[in-house]
Design an enzyme around this catalytic site. Sequence first.
Site, mmCIF file in Angstrom:
data_model
loop_
_atom_site.group_PDB
_atom_site.id
_atom_site.type_symbol
_atom_site.label_atom_id
_atom_site.label_comp_id
_atom_site.label_asym_id
_atom_site.label_seq_id
_atom_site.Cartn_x
_atom_site.Cartn_y
_atom_site.Cartn_z
ATOM 1 N N ASP A 125 -63.890 7.544 -8.420
ATOM 2 C CA ASP A 125 -65.145 8.264 -8.126
ATOM 3 C C ASP A 125 -65.038 9.209 -6.935
ATOM 4 O O ASP A 125 -65.524 10.336 -6.985
ATOM 5 C CB ASP A 125 -66.336 7.300 -7.992
ATOM 6 C CG ASP A 125 -66.197 6.276 -6.874
ATOM 7 O OD1 ASP A 125 -65.117 6.209 -6.261
ATOM 8 O OD2 ASP A 125 -67.159 5.530 -6.611
ATOM 9 N N ALA A 217 -52.922 4.330 -4.528
ATOM 10 C CA ALA A 217 -53.683 3.242 -3.896
ATOM 11 C C ALA A 217 -53.131 1.861 -4.233
ATOM 12 O O ALA A 217 -53.070 0.981 -3.380
ATOM 13 C CB ALA A 217 -55.152 3.336 -4.293
ATOM 14 N N LYS A 258 -55.831 -0.749 0.139
ATOM 15 C CA LYS A 258 -55.525 -1.598 -1.020
ATOM 16 C C LYS A 258 -54.118 -2.158 -0.820
ATOM 17 O O LYS A 258 -53.936 -3.143 -0.115
ATOM 18 C CB LYS A 258 -55.646 -0.797 -2.319
ATOM 19 C CG LYS A 258 -57.087 -0.466 -2.714
ATOM 20 C CD LYS A 258 -57.598 0.780 -2.066
ATOM 21 C CE LYS A 258 -58.930 1.230 -2.612
ATOM 22 N NZ LYS A 258 -59.529 2.294 -1.819
HETATM 23 N N1 F0G Z 1 -58.195 6.387 -5.143
HETATM 24 C C1 F0G Z 1 -58.394 5.210 -5.772
HETATM 25 C C2 F0G Z 1 -57.660 4.914 -7.020
HETATM 26 C C3 F0G Z 1 -59.291 4.284 -5.231
HETATM 27 O O1 F0G Z 1 -59.480 3.121 -5.858
HETATM 28 C C4 F0G Z 1 -59.962 4.596 -4.023
HETATM 29 C C5 F0G Z 1 -60.913 3.666 -3.431
HETATM 30 C C6 F0G Z 1 -59.715 5.830 -3.414
HETATM 31 C C7 F0G Z 1 -58.816 6.699 -4.004
HETATM 32 C C8 F0G Z 1 -60.410 6.240 -2.133
HETATM 33 O O2 F0G Z 1 -59.891 5.532 -1.068
HETATM 34 O O3 F0G Z 1 -61.806 4.180 -0.193
HETATM 35 O O4 F0G Z 1 -59.772 4.587 1.192
HETATM 36 O O5 F0G Z 1 -61.348 6.423 0.744
HETATM 37 N N2 F0G Z 1 -61.354 2.679 -4.033
HETATM 38 C C9 F0G Z 1 -62.240 1.640 -3.548
HETATM 39 C C10 F0G Z 1 -62.600 0.729 -4.682
HETATM 40 C C11 F0G Z 1 -63.381 2.098 -2.738
HETATM 41 O O6 F0G Z 1 -63.491 -0.106 -4.503
HETATM 42 O O7 F0G Z 1 -61.967 0.801 -5.733
HETATM 43 P P1 F0G Z 1 -60.766 5.162 0.241
#
Ligand code: F0G
Length: 458
Positions: A125, A217, A258
């Site tokens: 997102d 991630a 992550k």
């Molecule tokens: N890309 C992916 C695949 C992610 O899952 C996330 C974050 C981001 C980028 C952005 O990273 O939060 O450090 O700015 N995912 C979290 C989730 C928030 O709950 O899956 P971020």
Amino acid sequence: MSKTIIEPFRIKVVEPVGRTTPAERRAALQEAGYNLFMIPAEKILIDLLTDSGTGAMSAEQWAGLSRGDESYAGARSFFRFRDAVQEIFGFEHVIPVHQGRAAEKILFGLRAAPGKTVPNNTHFDTTRANVEAQGARALDLPCAESADLRNEAPFKGNMDLDALERTLAAAAPGEIPVVMTTITNNSLGGHPVSLANLKSTVEICRRHGIPCFVDAARFAENAYLIKRREPGQGERPVKEIARDQFRGFDGCLMSAKKDGIANIGGIFATNDGDLAEEARQVLVVTEGFPTYGGLAGRDLEAIAIGLHEALDESYLEYRLASTAYLADHLHAAGVPVVRPAGGHAVYLDGRAFLNHLDPAHLPGHALTCALYEHAGIRGCEIGTVMFGRLDEATGELLPAEHDLVRLAIPRRVYTQSHIDYVIESILELFAKREQIPGMKMVWSPRALRHFTARFAPR
Ligand code: F0G
């Protein structure tokens, strides 16, 4: 050796979980406008909202915090961070950022613009929001198998290579500034992307002269799933597979919250020296000097250690076993879950779980609220609330492709009895699913609505 896969750690620091009564949870939901992002964490018993920044740091990482060098420029911690990233990912230029979306903002701020398109196996997102914030189009190209939630195919995170080829061939010169691929594919079930698919993505991009980046991630979980599922990879060390994933790519963006097993942090890494220089110039204006990028020295230290710990094979074996344990128990009891289990989360199929509800009545969101009310468990809707388009005329949300409820498992935080409690609670809820009411959205912001929108039961 026993067959039981145990947590490969013992617990040194404990934190109480939030006990509440059903009446307290009903009141909390009402006060939060039925948005679980608005519920105070002390009112959550088991928090599966996200695996991001919620992991437990190791004794080594806590020791690293003390070693953190807080010099404004050229801190020792930066060099340890840089060396870890170079060793594991293989990219020359390493730039710290405060979290994943900061790396996204820098890359798309520099390369995306109105009229441009960024393809991805599936945008997360914030990635989509950062592409669209530049006026560009975020194009998802997931493989066909991913549309069928029950299909047991091993690599449902893959890019649709034919669609990528067609998209690049049809694009006007300069229309596509960069191709992304997200490992694992978070928005689509946490499924892995195969090495073969990554390699072909690089090949296609090279042929069309278009740069390609990985959203890394969950790179370690992706590498371990490759080891377990891709023919010919079973005997290779995960660390070697992890590095292979990035071969040929121009760079990566990564949230270190992550598979960095850190509570904050992110990485922008690339082999493109000109792009790195442009990125550093943006960084120094918006994030911080290029050797700290919005982080404290101690954060850089924690990430440098966490990246290596995330590749430990006994950790990964336990990690993937605990996700599969939850998914497989629910599946065996007839609960509709996305198959097969991915890396970091189990995804309930909210639309099938609550098949008495019209998709317009937000079944994923309704299930998320019901699970909290019933058992104090917080999950996250990944469906119409997160991705559905708003009908301009009626203000109604148009259903997204799926209405999933993601139960993301924080790293090294919960034990098997916590997960057993989650399974039991979901089975209880499944038995009385027809009593769960639909929901409607009563207010929403313009961007990333799921964080702050308000809802009411129908
Ligand atoms: N890309 C992916 C695949 C992610 O899952 C996330 C974050 C981001 C980028 C952005 O990273 O939060 O450090 O700015 N995912 C979290 C989730 C928030 O709950 O899956 P971020």
